[in-house]
Design a protein around this motif. Structure first.
Motif, PDB file in Angstrom:
ATOM      1  N   ASP A 162      -5.309  13.783   0.036  1.00  0.00           N
ATOM      2  CA  ASP A 162      -5.529  12.344  -0.138  1.00  0.00           C
ATOM      3  C   ASP A 162      -4.329  11.522   0.324  1.00  0.00           C
ATOM      4  N   LYS A 163      -3.135  12.121   0.154  1.00  0.00           N
ATOM      5  CA  LYS A 163      -1.930  11.421   0.580  1.00  0.00           C
ATOM      6  C   LYS A 163      -1.848  11.367   2.106  1.00  0.00           C
TER       7      LYS A 163
ATOM      8  N   ALA B 163       0.833  -1.207   0.000  1.00  0.00           N
ATOM      9  CA  ALA B 163       0.000   0.000   0.000  1.00  0.00           C
ATOM     10  C   ALA B 163       0.868   1.258   0.000  1.00  0.00           C
TER      11      ALA B 163
ATOM     12  N   ALA C 261      -4.004   8.609   3.201  1.00  0.00           N
ATOM     13  CA  ALA C 261      -3.364   7.310   2.945  1.00  0.00           C
ATOM     14  C   ALA C 261      -2.303   7.032   4.015  1.00  0.00           C
TER      15      ALA C 261
ATOM     16  N   GLU D 125       1.028   4.278  -2.920  1.00  0.00           N
ATOM     17  CA  GLU D 125       0.727   5.682  -2.622  1.00  0.00           C
ATOM     18  C   GLU D 125       1.949   6.580  -2.783  1.00  0.00           C
TER      19      GLU D 125
ATOM     20  N   ILE E 128       4.494   6.606  -0.763  1.00  0.00           N
ATOM     21  CA  ILE E 128       4.896   7.043   0.576  1.00  0.00           C
ATOM     22  C   ILE E 128       6.045   6.167   1.054  1.00  0.00           C
TER      23      ILE E 128
END
Ligand code: GDP
Ligand code: MN
Length: 390
Positions: free
Chosen positions: A299-300, A247, A303, A251, A253
């Motif tokens: 949105d980040k 995930a 997440a 994203e 990240i």
């Protein structure tokens, strides 16, 4: 990124190394068909091997021989679905079984202290090298490649002779050079063959001949170099990756899970490390390293919050944002949104400075977030909140 044995073997084969033919099967029936093909070209037995990203499969019962296609199917049925050190086996490698005369160990790895590629070999193959290193360190041969020349022919021969490969020295030197090439061409951290085996095979005239082959292969690729190898993305085994890591990557990240209780959401790798240091100085333990990157939008942030909260050990969250390209009010909006959507209620301490910090502060005040003006204050508040919760 770790590669499955079958994929590692493909990379070795591409470098011209001696690897016996194999097939990968995802069901007992497919294993049977693969075994039938091996028997059709003269195999006396086949070997069925669990494909999991973990060593010691043999000891765990994940490597079995079979004398017929029916037996291969039965053996595959036993191995598929087996749990090896917490990982479920979903596929097996099927190959003609080798008749092993002697097992060796040979690997190329990075020697960080020497800042060189190190070739490590031993006549004590088949067993775990850590065990050899602990009990008979003198049985391990070490040869460094040179920074500009690489592994020279002389280095490779010296290694082969010291490993006691005798008549197979030429083949062994070629394998050593091939491991070095695989290492540099693929940007690998580790290329390990255990066992590198002398095997007995029927020769052209029917009499037995000996040959040196790579019976097992383990390759770890340098994650930081993956952007220059788009072709390796297909080799990533999502079955075995931590869902949080999958995930995080999706994203964009940068996330590394740790053992503590305080979730950290920070922008910038340096600031993230500083934040972890200050959490520790305040008496807490960070639950993760997390860099949401520059220009992170709402949105980040959501997440990132999901990634942090996926860890049940997290009892408080510290948000530390330095607004440059990243706008503080965007992050604040993201936090408000994320908190509204989050599955469990965890206290959150927020410090946002820099671009649009005032707007961020107003939004956070209105939403009744705990805020802090300095990083020390934020760390102390997060640690206190975590203690109160835990
Ligand atoms: P690991 O235990 O995960 O390292 O898996 P390996 O592929 O190294 O297999 C473990 C052991 O099984 C080897 O050291 C060999 O002794 C044995 N083995 C693997 N492949 C064969 C084979 O083709 N023939 C025979 N006779 N033994 C094998
Ligand atoms: Mn092995």
């Amino acid at each position: 990124m770790k590669l499955q044995e079958a994929d590692a073997k493909s990379l070795l084969l591409a470098q011209g190394l001696p690897v016996p033919a194999w097939e990968v099967a995802r069901s007992p029936a497919a294993a049977r068909t693969a075994a039938e093909r091996a028997f059709a070209v003269g195999a006396e037995r086949v070997v069925v091997k669990a494909q999991v990203l973990i060593g010691g499969r043999g000891k765990a019962g994940g490597v079995k021989l079979a004398g017929s296609a029916e037996e291969a199917e039965r053996v595959a049925a036993a191995i598929l679905g087996m749990d090896i050190k917490g990982i479920t086996v979903r596929k097996v490698l099927v190959a003609a079984a080798a008749e092993i005369v002697k097992e060796f160990y040979l690997a190329a790895l990075i020697d960080r202290a020497a800042r060189r590629v190190l070739l490590m070999g031993s006549a004590e193959g088949g067993v775990e090298i850590e065990q050899v290193a602990a009990t008979t360190p003198e049985a391990i041969v070490r040869v460094h490649a040179q920074p500009y020349l690489g592994l020279t022919g002389g280095d490779a021969r010296r290694l082969a002779f010291a490993m006691g490969l005798g008549a197979h020295w030429k083949a062994a030197a070629a394998v050593a050079s091939g491991l070095y090439r695989t290492m540099t061409d693929c940007d690998a951290d580790l290329v390990e063959i255990n066992p590198l085996a002398i095997v007995r095979e029927p020769g052209a005239d029917g009499g037995p001949v000996e040959r040196l082959v790579c019976l097992d292969a383990k390759i770890t690729l340098d994650d930081s170099a993956l952007p220059r190898h788009p072709e390796f993305e297909a080799l990533r085994d999502l079955d075995e990756e931590d869902p949080t890591d999958v995930a995080a990557r999706a994203e964009g990240i940068n996330f590394i899970k740790l053992d503590g209780t305080i979730g950290c959401m920070v922008n910038g790798a340096g600031l993230a490390m500083t934040t972890m240091d200050l959490v520790k100085r305040a008496g807490g333990e960070p639950a993760n390293f997390l860099d949401i990157g520059g220009g992170a939008r709402a949105d980040k942030v959501s997440a990132a919050m999901r990634l942090i909260l996926a860890d049940p050990k997290v009892t408080a969250i510290l948000v530390n944002i330095f607004g440059g390209i990243t706008r503080g009010d965007e992050v604040a909006r993201g936090l408000i949104e994320a908190r509204a959507a989050q599955a469990r209620d965890v206290p959150m301490v927020v410090r946002i400075v820099g671009t649009n910090a005032d707007a961020a502060a107003a939004l956070l005040r209105e939403a009744r977030f705990a805020t802090a003006a300095t990083l020390d204050e934020a760390a102390a508040k997060a640690v206190a909140a975590s203690r109160a919760a835990g």
